[in-house]
Enzyme design. Structure first.
Site, mmCIF file in Angstrom:
data_model
loop_
_atom_site.group_PDB
_atom_site.id
_atom_site.type_symbol
_atom_site.label_atom_id
_atom_site.label_comp_id
_atom_site.label_asym_id
_atom_site.label_seq_id
_atom_site.Cartn_x
_atom_site.Cartn_y
_atom_site.Cartn_z
ATOM 1 C CD GLU A 169 -38.354 12.713 88.303
ATOM 2 O OE1 GLU A 169 -38.795 12.773 89.473
ATOM 3 O OE2 GLU A 169 -37.484 13.528 87.730
ATOM 4 C CG ASP A 235 -24.933 11.178 98.601
ATOM 5 O OD1 ASP A 235 -23.780 10.616 98.456
ATOM 6 O OD2 ASP A 235 -25.194 12.280 97.932
ATOM 7 C CG ASP A 237 -19.173 13.243 97.720
ATOM 8 O OD1 ASP A 237 -19.464 13.513 97.017
ATOM 9 O OD2 ASP A 237 -17.859 13.233 97.689
ATOM 10 N N GLY A 287 -19.181 5.353 92.172
ATOM 11 C CA GLY A 287 -18.556 5.269 91.111
ATOM 12 C C GLY A 287 -17.260 6.190 90.904
ATOM 13 N NE ARG A 288 -15.052 11.923 89.895
ATOM 14 C CZ ARG A 288 -14.369 11.982 88.946
ATOM 15 N NH1 ARG A 288 -12.951 11.735 89.096
ATOM 16 N NH2 ARG A 288 -14.676 12.197 87.716
#
Ligand SMILES: [Zn+2]
Length: 551
Positions: A169, A235, A237, A287-288
Protein backbone atom coordinates in the site's frame (compact mmCIF):
# COMPACT_ATOMS: atom_id res chain seq x y z
CA UNK A 1 -10.50 6.24 14.80
CA UNK A 2 -9.15 9.64 13.95
CA UNK A 3 -9.03 9.13 10.26
CA UNK A 4 -12.04 9.64 8.17
CA UNK A 5 -12.71 8.21 4.80
CA UNK A 6 -15.19 8.50 2.03
CA UNK A 7 -18.61 7.17 1.25
CA UNK A 8 -18.63 4.12 -0.98
CA UNK A 9 -19.64 6.26 -3.91
CA UNK A 10 -16.81 8.60 -3.32
CA UNK A 11 -14.33 5.82 -2.92
CA UNK A 12 -15.26 4.31 -6.20
CA UNK A 13 -14.49 7.02 -8.64
CA UNK A 14 -12.33 5.14 -11.05
CA UNK A 15 -10.59 7.37 -13.46
CA UNK A 16 -8.32 6.76 -16.32
CA UNK A 17 -5.19 8.77 -16.21
CA UNK A 18 -4.81 11.11 -19.10
CA UNK A 19 -1.12 11.60 -19.34
CA UNK A 20 -0.09 14.85 -20.84
CA UNK A 21 2.14 14.63 -23.88
CA UNK A 22 4.95 15.93 -21.74
CA UNK A 23 4.55 13.06 -19.33
CA UNK A 24 4.43 10.42 -22.01
CA UNK A 25 7.50 11.81 -23.65
CA UNK A 26 9.43 11.75 -20.46
CA UNK A 27 12.12 9.14 -20.46
CA UNK A 28 14.03 9.15 -17.27
CA UNK A 29 17.08 7.14 -16.59
CA UNK A 30 17.83 8.27 -13.13
CA UNK A 31 20.27 5.64 -12.06
CA UNK A 32 22.57 5.64 -15.00
CA UNK A 33 25.51 7.10 -13.23
CA UNK A 34 27.52 3.99 -12.46
CA UNK A 35 25.39 1.06 -13.53
CA UNK A 36 25.37 -1.94 -11.26
CA UNK A 37 24.12 -5.44 -11.82
CA UNK A 38 20.85 -4.51 -10.18
CA UNK A 39 20.51 -1.53 -12.45
CA UNK A 40 20.99 -3.66 -15.51
CA UNK A 41 18.51 -6.20 -14.30
CA UNK A 42 16.09 -3.42 -13.62
CA UNK A 43 16.17 -2.02 -17.11
CA UNK A 44 13.08 -3.76 -18.38
CA UNK A 45 10.80 -2.65 -15.61
CA UNK A 46 11.33 0.91 -16.68
CA UNK A 47 9.56 0.28 -19.95
CA UNK A 48 6.16 1.87 -20.12
CA UNK A 49 3.70 0.21 -22.37
CA UNK A 50 0.52 2.09 -21.77
CA UNK A 51 -0.83 4.89 -19.66
CA UNK A 52 -1.61 3.63 -16.20
CA UNK A 53 -5.08 3.18 -14.95
CA UNK A 54 -5.44 5.04 -11.73
CA UNK A 55 -8.20 4.05 -9.44
CA UNK A 56 -8.40 6.35 -6.48
CA UNK A 57 -10.51 3.73 -4.85
CA UNK A 58 -9.77 4.74 -1.34
CA UNK A 59 -9.74 8.34 -0.57
CA UNK A 60 -9.73 9.97 2.75
CA UNK A 61 -8.63 13.33 3.98
CA UNK A 62 -5.86 13.61 6.51
CA UNK A 63 -7.25 14.04 9.97
CA UNK A 64 -5.45 17.32 10.35
CA UNK A 65 -5.84 18.72 6.89
CA UNK A 66 -8.27 21.44 6.07
CA UNK A 67 -11.45 20.44 4.35
CA UNK A 68 -10.83 20.17 0.68
CA UNK A 69 -13.01 22.11 -1.64
CA UNK A 70 -13.90 20.40 -4.89
CA UNK A 71 -12.43 22.41 -7.68
CA UNK A 72 -12.64 20.24 -10.69
CA UNK A 73 -15.24 18.05 -12.27
CA UNK A 74 -12.92 16.50 -14.77
CA UNK A 75 -13.18 12.79 -15.06
CA UNK A 76 -9.69 12.16 -13.84
CA UNK A 77 -9.72 14.67 -11.07
CA UNK A 78 -8.80 13.31 -7.68
CA UNK A 79 -11.75 12.74 -5.47
CA UNK A 80 -11.82 15.38 -2.84
CA UNK A 81 -13.67 14.73 0.35
CA UNK A 82 -14.83 17.31 2.78
CA UNK A 83 -13.81 16.89 6.35
CA UNK A 84 -17.47 16.95 7.37
CA UNK A 85 -18.02 13.59 5.73
CA UNK A 86 -16.05 11.99 8.53
CA UNK A 87 -19.01 10.71 10.47
CA UNK A 88 -20.61 8.80 7.64
CA UNK A 89 -17.53 6.91 6.64
CA UNK A 90 -16.67 3.33 7.42
CA UNK A 91 -13.91 2.63 4.97
CA UNK A 92 -11.46 1.41 7.52
CA UNK A 93 -13.74 -0.90 9.39
CA UNK A 94 -11.64 -3.78 8.20
CA UNK A 95 -8.54 -2.57 9.91
CA UNK A 96 -7.86 -1.02 13.22
CA UNK A 97 -5.31 1.72 13.59
CA UNK A 98 -4.58 2.15 9.93
CA UNK A 99 -4.25 5.84 10.25
CA UNK A 100 -0.96 7.51 9.95
CA UNK A 101 -1.88 10.37 12.17
CA UNK A 102 0.99 10.04 14.56
CA UNK A 103 3.31 12.00 12.44
CA UNK A 104 1.45 15.22 12.52
CA UNK A 105 4.47 17.12 11.36
CA UNK A 106 2.43 17.54 8.27
CA UNK A 107 -0.06 19.66 10.11
CA UNK A 108 2.50 22.12 11.38
CA UNK A 109 2.14 25.66 10.23
CA UNK A 110 3.66 26.20 6.86
CA UNK A 111 4.86 29.55 7.96
CA UNK A 112 7.01 28.30 10.80
CA UNK A 113 10.32 30.04 11.14
CA UNK A 114 12.27 27.34 9.37
CA UNK A 115 10.30 27.27 6.18
CA UNK A 116 12.66 26.87 3.28
CA UNK A 117 12.72 29.68 0.82
CA UNK A 118 13.03 27.79 -2.40
CA UNK A 119 12.93 29.89 -5.50
CA UNK A 120 9.76 29.48 -7.41
CA UNK A 121 10.03 29.42 -11.18
CA UNK A 122 8.52 32.55 -12.71
CA UNK A 123 5.82 30.52 -14.37
CA UNK A 124 4.22 29.70 -11.04
CA UNK A 125 0.68 30.95 -10.97
CA UNK A 126 -0.88 32.74 -8.06
CA UNK A 127 0.60 33.23 -4.60
CA UNK A 128 3.85 31.53 -3.77
CA UNK A 129 3.20 28.15 -2.20
CA UNK A 130 5.54 26.83 0.49
CA UNK A 131 8.43 25.26 -1.35
CA UNK A 132 7.54 21.77 -0.19
CA UNK A 133 4.14 21.85 -1.82
CA UNK A 134 4.92 23.95 -4.85
CA UNK A 135 3.86 21.88 -7.87
CA UNK A 136 6.55 23.28 -10.15
CA UNK A 137 9.25 22.34 -7.71
CA UNK A 138 7.66 18.97 -6.95
CA UNK A 139 7.52 18.14 -10.65
CA UNK A 140 11.23 18.76 -11.05
CA UNK A 141 11.96 16.97 -7.82
CA UNK A 142 10.08 13.80 -8.70
CA UNK A 143 11.33 13.73 -12.24
CA UNK A 144 14.97 14.53 -11.71
CA UNK A 145 15.89 14.09 -8.06
CA UNK A 146 13.84 11.28 -6.54
CA UNK A 147 15.85 8.00 -6.47
CA UNK A 148 13.17 5.86 -8.10
CA UNK A 149 15.33 2.93 -9.08
CA UNK A 150 16.76 2.31 -5.64
CA UNK A 151 13.39 3.05 -4.09
CA UNK A 152 11.84 0.25 -6.12
CA UNK A 153 14.66 -2.13 -5.28
CA UNK A 154 14.34 -1.26 -1.61
CA UNK A 155 10.64 -2.12 -1.46
CA UNK A 156 10.64 -4.94 -3.98
CA UNK A 157 13.62 -6.94 -2.70
CA UNK A 158 14.32 -8.21 -6.18
CA UNK A 159 15.06 -6.82 -9.65
CA UNK A 160 11.71 -7.94 -11.11
CA UNK A 161 8.40 -6.78 -9.62
CA UNK A 162 7.27 -9.14 -6.87
CA UNK A 163 4.20 -9.11 -4.61
CA UNK A 164 6.38 -7.24 -2.11
CA UNK A 165 6.00 -4.26 -4.41
CA UNK A 166 2.77 -5.02 -6.24
CA UNK A 167 0.71 -5.66 -3.12
CA UNK A 168 2.22 -2.84 -1.10
CA UNK A 169 0.00 0.00 0.00
CA UNK A 170 1.05 3.52 -0.86
CA UNK A 171 -0.88 6.60 0.05
CA UNK A 172 -0.51 9.85 -1.83
CA UNK A 173 -1.16 13.12 -0.02
CA UNK A 174 -2.08 15.87 -2.40
CA UNK A 175 -1.95 19.57 -1.82
CA UNK A 176 -5.28 20.74 -0.50
CA UNK A 177 -5.98 17.91 1.88
CA UNK A 178 -6.74 15.05 -0.48
CA UNK A 179 -5.33 11.64 0.34
CA UNK A 180 -5.43 8.56 -1.86
CA UNK A 181 -5.23 5.51 0.37
CA UNK A 182 -4.68 1.90 -0.65
CA UNK A 183 -2.89 2.71 -3.86
CA UNK A 184 -0.74 -0.03 -5.34
CA UNK A 185 1.31 -0.42 -8.48
CA UNK A 186 2.28 -3.39 -10.57
CA UNK A 187 5.51 -1.76 -11.65
CA UNK A 188 7.76 1.07 -10.71
CA UNK A 189 6.67 2.96 -13.79
CA UNK A 190 3.04 2.90 -12.77
CA UNK A 191 3.94 4.36 -9.40
CA UNK A 192 6.17 6.93 -11.01
CA UNK A 193 3.55 8.00 -13.54
CA UNK A 194 0.95 8.35 -10.82
CA UNK A 195 3.29 10.48 -8.76
CA UNK A 196 4.13 12.64 -11.77
CA UNK A 197 0.42 13.05 -12.38
CA UNK A 198 -0.61 14.00 -8.86
CA UNK A 199 2.62 15.55 -7.56
CA UNK A 200 1.84 14.51 -3.99
CA UNK A 201 3.40 16.61 -1.28
CA UNK A 202 3.76 13.46 0.76
CA UNK A 203 3.88 9.74 0.06
CA UNK A 204 3.30 7.21 2.80
CA UNK A 205 4.18 3.56 2.81
CA UNK A 206 1.95 0.88 4.29
CA UNK A 207 2.19 -2.89 4.54
CA UNK A 208 2.36 -5.62 1.94
CA UNK A 209 -0.98 -7.39 1.73
CA UNK A 210 -1.90 -10.90 0.70
CA UNK A 211 -3.52 -9.42 -2.40
CA UNK A 212 -3.70 -6.20 -4.32
CA UNK A 213 -4.87 -3.43 -1.96
CA UNK A 214 -6.97 -1.98 -4.75
CA UNK A 215 -9.01 -5.19 -4.75
CA UNK A 216 -9.48 -5.26 -0.99
CA UNK A 217 -13.25 -4.84 -1.12
CA UNK A 218 -13.67 -8.09 -2.94
CA UNK A 219 -12.19 -9.73 0.15
CA UNK A 220 -14.32 -7.95 2.72
CA UNK A 221 -14.88 -10.02 5.86
CA UNK A 222 -12.38 -12.52 4.69
CA UNK A 223 -8.95 -13.31 5.98
CA UNK A 224 -7.82 -13.60 2.39
CA UNK A 225 -6.98 -9.93 2.38
CA UNK A 226 -4.73 -9.05 5.28
CA UNK A 227 -1.40 -7.37 5.87
CA UNK A 228 1.44 -9.85 5.91
CA UNK A 229 4.63 -7.86 6.02
CA UNK A 230 6.03 -4.45 6.72
CA UNK A 231 9.36 -3.07 7.76
CA UNK A 232 9.65 -2.74 11.52
CA UNK A 233 9.45 1.00 12.08
CA UNK A 234 10.27 3.45 14.84
CA UNK A 235 9.22 7.06 15.04
CA UNK A 236 10.84 9.65 17.29
CA UNK A 237 9.51 13.18 17.38
CA UNK A 238 10.98 16.14 19.24
CA UNK A 239 7.58 17.37 20.37
CA UNK A 240 7.62 14.43 22.78
CA UNK A 241 10.59 16.12 24.42
CA UNK A 242 8.94 19.46 25.05
CA UNK A 243 9.11 18.98 28.82
CA UNK A 244 12.87 18.48 28.72
CA UNK A 245 14.01 20.85 25.99
CA UNK A 246 14.15 24.56 26.67
CA UNK A 247 15.64 25.84 23.40
CA UNK A 248 12.61 25.25 21.19
CA UNK A 249 9.11 23.92 21.35
CA UNK A 250 6.42 22.49 19.12
CA UNK A 251 7.51 22.23 15.49
CA UNK A 252 10.67 24.24 16.01
CA UNK A 253 14.03 22.59 16.29
CA UNK A 254 17.67 23.53 16.46
CA UNK A 255 20.91 21.60 16.59
CA UNK A 256 20.81 21.65 20.40
CA UNK A 257 17.55 19.80 20.75
CA UNK A 258 18.33 17.61 17.74
CA UNK A 259 20.77 15.87 20.10
CA UNK A 260 17.80 14.12 21.70
CA UNK A 261 17.22 12.44 18.34
CA UNK A 262 20.91 11.65 18.01
CA UNK A 263 21.01 9.90 21.37
CA UNK A 264 17.77 8.07 20.64
CA UNK A 265 19.18 6.74 17.39
CA UNK A 266 22.34 5.57 19.16
CA UNK A 267 20.39 3.68 21.81
CA UNK A 268 17.89 2.07 19.45
CA UNK A 269 20.30 1.23 16.67
CA UNK A 270 22.72 -0.68 18.85
CA UNK A 271 19.91 -2.51 20.61
CA UNK A 272 18.27 -3.55 17.34
CA UNK A 273 21.58 -4.90 16.11
CA UNK A 274 22.94 -6.50 19.27
CA UNK A 275 19.78 -7.61 21.05
CA UNK A 276 17.70 -8.58 18.01
CA UNK A 277 20.30 -9.30 15.37
CA UNK A 278 18.94 -6.93 12.75
CA UNK A 279 21.39 -5.57 10.21
CA UNK A 280 19.47 -3.61 7.63
CA UNK A 281 18.38 -0.57 9.56
CA UNK A 282 17.85 2.75 7.81
CA UNK A 283 17.35 5.97 9.74
CA UNK A 284 15.56 8.75 7.92
CA UNK A 285 15.09 12.40 8.82
CA UNK A 286 11.38 13.13 8.91
CA UNK A 287 11.80 16.56 7.34
CA UNK A 288 11.13 18.72 10.36
CA UNK A 289 11.56 17.53 13.90
CA UNK A 290 12.17 13.81 14.08
CA UNK A 291 13.48 10.61 12.63
CA UNK A 292 12.14 7.26 11.51
CA UNK A 293 13.83 3.89 11.56
CA UNK A 294 13.08 1.32 8.88
CA UNK A 295 14.29 -2.12 9.91
CA UNK A 296 14.26 -3.99 6.63
CA UNK A 297 15.61 -7.45 7.48
CA UNK A 298 13.35 -10.22 6.24
CA UNK A 299 12.71 -11.44 9.78
CA UNK A 300 11.70 -7.95 10.87
CA UNK A 301 9.38 -7.48 7.91
CA UNK A 302 7.61 -10.72 8.73
CA UNK A 303 6.99 -10.01 12.41
CA UNK A 304 3.35 -10.29 13.42
CA UNK A 305 1.77 -7.56 15.49
CA UNK A 306 2.14 -9.49 18.76
CA UNK A 307 5.88 -9.60 18.30
CA UNK A 308 5.96 -5.97 17.21
CA UNK A 309 4.11 -5.10 20.39
CA UNK A 310 6.60 -7.06 22.47
CA UNK A 311 9.39 -5.22 20.73
CA UNK A 312 7.69 -1.91 21.36
CA UNK A 313 7.39 -2.83 25.04
CA UNK A 314 11.07 -3.61 25.17
CA UNK A 315 11.77 0.01 24.23
CA UNK A 316 9.04 1.56 26.37
CA UNK A 317 10.99 2.95 29.26
CA UNK A 318 9.71 6.49 29.57
CA UNK A 319 6.01 6.04 30.27
CA UNK A 320 3.02 8.30 30.67
CA UNK A 321 2.74 11.95 29.79
CA UNK A 322 4.36 15.13 30.97
CA UNK A 323 2.08 15.34 33.99
CA UNK A 324 2.48 11.72 35.02
CA UNK A 325 5.11 12.32 37.68
CA UNK A 326 7.95 9.86 37.73
CA UNK A 327 7.96 8.40 34.24
CA UNK A 328 10.80 5.91 34.55
CA UNK A 329 10.50 3.01 36.97
CA UNK A 330 12.80 0.24 35.91
CA UNK A 331 13.67 -2.92 37.77
CA UNK A 332 17.02 -3.66 39.35
CA UNK A 333 19.42 -5.09 38.55
CA UNK A 334 19.24 -3.16 35.31
CA UNK A 335 18.48 -5.10 32.17
CA UNK A 336 21.68 -5.23 30.05
CA UNK A 337 19.96 -3.12 27.40
CA UNK A 338 19.29 -0.41 29.98
CA UNK A 339 22.78 -0.63 31.45
CA UNK A 340 24.23 -0.19 27.95
CA UNK A 341 21.77 2.62 27.20
CA UNK A 342 22.79 4.44 30.38
CA UNK A 343 26.42 4.15 29.35
CA UNK A 344 25.59 5.76 26.02
CA UNK A 345 23.30 8.38 27.50
CA UNK A 346 25.14 9.62 30.57
CA UNK A 347 27.60 11.74 28.58
CA UNK A 348 24.76 13.22 26.53
CA UNK A 349 22.93 13.90 29.76
CA UNK A 350 25.76 16.05 31.11
CA UNK A 351 26.45 18.00 27.92
CA UNK A 352 23.31 17.98 25.80
CA UNK A 353 20.80 18.11 28.63
CA UNK A 354 22.30 19.74 31.72
CA UNK A 355 24.63 22.17 29.94
CA UNK A 356 22.80 22.81 26.69
CA UNK A 357 19.21 22.73 27.90
CA UNK A 358 19.70 23.72 31.55
CA UNK A 359 16.31 22.21 32.30
CA UNK A 360 16.18 22.94 36.05
CA UNK A 361 17.38 26.54 36.22
CA UNK A 362 13.87 27.81 36.90
CA UNK A 363 12.39 27.02 40.28
CA UNK A 364 9.27 25.32 39.00
CA UNK A 365 11.28 23.02 36.74
CA UNK A 366 13.73 22.25 39.57
CA UNK A 367 10.72 21.22 41.59
CA UNK A 368 10.17 18.46 39.08
CA UNK A 369 13.68 17.15 39.71
CA UNK A 370 13.05 17.16 43.45
CA UNK A 371 9.96 15.02 42.96
CA UNK A 372 12.09 12.38 41.30
CA UNK A 373 14.44 12.05 44.27
CA UNK A 374 14.05 9.82 47.36
CA UNK A 375 14.24 10.97 50.98
CA UNK A 376 12.18 13.86 52.19
CA UNK A 377 15.10 15.35 54.11
CA UNK A 378 17.21 15.44 50.99
CA UNK A 379 14.48 17.08 48.97
CA UNK A 380 13.90 19.69 51.65
CA UNK A 381 17.62 20.51 52.00
CA UNK A 382 18.05 20.85 48.25
CA UNK A 383 14.98 23.02 47.96
CA UNK A 384 16.30 25.40 50.59
CA UNK A 385 19.73 25.52 49.00
CA UNK A 386 18.32 26.34 45.59
CA UNK A 387 15.92 28.92 46.94
CA UNK A 388 18.92 30.58 48.49
CA UNK A 389 20.77 30.50 45.13
CA UNK A 390 18.25 31.51 42.48
CA UNK A 391 19.37 30.85 38.92
CA UNK A 392 21.75 28.08 39.97
CA UNK A 393 22.59 26.02 36.88
CA UNK A 394 21.26 22.54 36.28
CA UNK A 395 24.79 21.15 36.27
CA UNK A 396 25.40 22.63 39.72
CA UNK A 397 22.05 21.38 40.99
CA UNK A 398 22.82 17.88 39.73
CA UNK A 399 26.10 17.99 41.65
CA UNK A 400 24.30 19.28 44.75
CA UNK A 401 22.31 16.08 45.01
CA UNK A 402 25.29 13.97 46.06
CA UNK A 403 26.96 16.63 48.16
CA UNK A 404 23.82 17.50 50.10
CA UNK A 405 22.98 13.81 50.54
CA UNK A 406 26.42 13.24 51.98
CA UNK A 407 26.03 16.13 54.41
CA UNK A 408 22.71 14.73 55.61
CA UNK A 409 24.30 11.35 56.07
CA UNK A 410 21.17 9.24 56.34
CA UNK A 411 20.21 9.01 52.67
CA UNK A 412 20.21 5.48 51.31
CA UNK A 413 22.95 5.59 48.67
CA UNK A 414 21.53 2.71 46.63
CA UNK A 415 18.12 4.36 46.43
CA UNK A 416 19.74 7.62 45.48
CA UNK A 417 21.89 6.09 42.76
CA UNK A 418 18.89 4.32 41.26
CA UNK A 419 16.81 7.47 41.38
CA UNK A 420 19.54 9.37 39.59
CA UNK A 421 19.79 6.67 36.93
CA UNK A 422 16.05 6.96 36.44
CA UNK A 423 16.39 10.73 36.06
CA UNK A 424 19.04 10.27 33.36
CA UNK A 425 16.78 7.83 31.54
CA UNK A 426 13.75 10.07 31.89
CA UNK A 427 15.60 12.97 30.30
CA UNK A 428 17.45 11.10 27.56
CA UNK A 429 15.97 7.68 26.74
CA UNK A 430 14.18 7.48 23.35
CA UNK A 431 10.55 8.52 23.39
CA UNK A 432 8.69 6.58 20.76
CA UNK A 433 5.39 6.89 19.01
CA UNK A 434 4.72 3.30 19.85
CA UNK A 435 1.84 2.64 17.45
CA UNK A 436 4.21 3.08 14.53
CA UNK A 437 6.23 0.18 15.89
CA UNK A 438 3.39 -2.02 17.03
CA UNK A 439 1.11 -2.04 14.02
CA UNK A 440 2.00 -3.38 10.60
CA UNK A 441 -0.82 -1.39 9.09
CA UNK A 442 0.47 1.92 10.33
CA UNK A 443 1.51 4.10 7.42
CA UNK A 444 4.78 5.94 7.64
CA UNK A 445 6.05 8.83 5.59
CA UNK A 446 8.30 7.63 2.84
CA UNK A 447 12.01 8.39 2.69
CA UNK A 448 12.99 11.01 0.12
CA UNK A 449 9.70 12.86 0.06
CA UNK A 450 9.78 16.58 0.77
CA UNK A 451 8.35 17.99 3.96
CA UNK A 452 5.67 20.39 2.74
CA UNK A 453 6.29 22.92 5.49
CA UNK A 454 10.07 23.05 5.58
CA UNK A 455 10.86 22.03 2.02
CA UNK A 456 13.51 19.67 3.39
CA UNK A 457 13.97 16.26 1.87
CA UNK A 458 13.48 13.25 4.16
CA UNK A 459 17.00 11.97 3.67
CA UNK A 460 18.69 8.97 5.27
CA UNK A 461 20.84 9.73 8.29
CA UNK A 462 24.34 8.29 8.30
CA UNK A 463 24.73 6.48 11.62
CA UNK A 464 28.50 6.45 11.14
CA UNK A 465 28.45 10.22 11.40
CA UNK A 466 25.51 10.91 13.66
CA UNK A 467 27.17 13.90 15.28
CA UNK A 468 27.75 15.37 11.84
CA UNK A 469 24.08 15.35 10.87
CA UNK A 470 22.44 18.75 11.09
CA UNK A 471 18.76 18.73 10.16
CA UNK A 472 18.92 22.40 9.28
CA UNK A 473 21.57 21.65 6.65
CA UNK A 474 19.52 19.03 4.85
CA UNK A 475 18.90 19.84 1.19
CA UNK A 476 15.65 21.62 0.45
CA UNK A 477 13.58 21.18 -2.65
CA UNK A 478 14.04 24.83 -3.54
CA UNK A 479 17.79 24.67 -3.08
CA UNK A 480 18.07 21.48 -5.12
CA UNK A 481 16.07 22.86 -8.01
CA UNK A 482 18.27 25.95 -7.93
CA UNK A 483 21.33 23.71 -8.09
CA UNK A 484 19.98 22.03 -11.20
CA UNK A 485 19.12 25.41 -12.60
CA UNK A 486 22.61 26.73 -11.95
CA UNK A 487 24.14 23.60 -13.43
CA UNK A 488 22.26 24.07 -16.67
CA UNK A 489 22.12 27.86 -16.74
CA UNK A 490 24.87 28.00 -19.35
CA UNK A 491 22.54 26.15 -21.65
CA UNK A 492 19.65 28.51 -21.14
CA UNK A 493 18.07 27.69 -17.82
CA UNK A 494 16.68 24.65 -16.12
CA UNK A 495 16.46 21.62 -18.29
CA UNK A 496 12.98 20.68 -19.29
CA UNK A 497 11.68 17.23 -18.53
CA UNK A 498 12.21 14.74 -21.30
CA UNK A 499 15.11 16.51 -22.93
CA UNK A 500 16.47 13.06 -23.54
CA UNK A 501 20.05 13.92 -22.77
CA UNK A 502 20.15 12.36 -19.30
CA UNK A 503 22.08 9.42 -20.70
CA UNK A 504 24.92 11.60 -21.81
CA UNK A 505 25.09 13.65 -18.68
CA UNK A 506 24.18 11.16 -15.98
CA UNK A 507 21.40 11.59 -13.47
CA UNK A 508 20.61 15.12 -12.39
CA UNK A 509 20.81 14.28 -8.71
CA UNK A 510 24.46 13.38 -9.07
CA UNK A 511 25.28 17.03 -9.55
CA UNK A 512 23.33 18.25 -6.55
CA UNK A 513 23.76 18.17 -2.80
CA UNK A 514 21.34 15.26 -2.52
CA UNK A 515 23.97 12.96 -4.02
CA UNK A 516 25.58 11.75 -0.77
CA UNK A 517 22.16 10.82 0.59
CA UNK A 518 21.19 8.88 -2.51
CA UNK A 519 24.60 7.22 -2.55
CA UNK A 520 24.00 6.15 1.02
CA UNK A 521 20.55 4.84 0.15
CA UNK A 522 21.98 2.94 -2.82
CA UNK A 523 24.58 1.29 -0.58
CA UNK A 524 21.90 0.35 1.92
CA UNK A 525 19.63 -1.12 -0.74
CA UNK A 526 22.43 -3.10 -2.32
CA UNK A 527 23.29 -4.62 1.04
CA UNK A 528 19.67 -5.61 1.50
CA UNK A 529 19.41 -7.08 -2.00
CA UNK A 530 22.57 -9.10 -1.51
CA UNK A 531 21.02 -10.76 1.48
CA UNK A 532 17.74 -11.33 -0.32
CA UNK A 533 19.55 -13.04 -3.18
CA UNK A 534 21.37 -15.24 -0.72
CA UNK A 535 18.08 -16.12 0.95
CA UNK A 536 16.53 -17.10 -2.38
CA UNK A 537 19.57 -19.17 -3.30
CA UNK A 538 19.62 -21.08 -0.03
CA UNK A 539 15.89 -21.60 -0.16
CA UNK A 540 16.11 -23.00 -3.68
CA UNK A 541 18.94 -25.33 -2.74
CA UNK A 542 17.02 -26.63 0.24
CA UNK A 543 13.94 -27.15 -1.85
CA UNK A 544 15.93 -29.03 -4.45
CA UNK A 545 17.24 -31.22 -1.69
CA UNK A 546 13.63 -31.82 -0.77
CA UNK A 547 14.00 -30.41 2.70
CA UNK A 548 12.16 -27.14 2.57
CA UNK A 549 13.05 -24.26 4.77
CA UNK A 550 11.03 -22.93 7.57
CA UNK A 551 11.26 -19.16 7.59
ZN1 LIG B 1 16.15 23.54 19.95
Amino acid sequence: MPHSSSTPEQQEAPARTQLTPTMEDTTLNLGNGGLTDEDLLMADVDEVESPPVVTPAAVEPPSSAPAAKPESTEEDAPVEIKQETKAEIRLEDLFEGMDSGSDDEFSGSKTDRDVATGQVPPSSPGPVAPAGSNPDLLRVFYQLLFPWRYYFQWLNHSPQPTPDFKFREFSLWLTGGVVFRFQSYATLDLLRKDVFKHLPERIEIGPIYTANPRDRKTFRNSSAFRPIAKELCFDIDLTDYDDVRTCCDKANICIKCWQFITMAIKVLDVALREDFGYEHIMWVYSGRRGAHAWVCDRQARNLDDHKRKALGNYFSVVKGGEKTGKRVNVRRPLHPHLARSLDILKEHFLTDVLEAQDPWREEDRAEKLLQLLPDIKLRQALKEKWEFNPGRSSTAKWGDIDSVAKSIGSVNTKDLLEAKQDVVLEYTYPRLDILVTEQKTHLLKSPFVVHPGTGRVCVPIDTNDLEGFDPLDVPTIGGLVNEIDADTSGGGGMKKEGDGDEDKKGAEWERTSIKPYIDQFRGFVHGLLREEREFVRVKREREEEGGGLDF
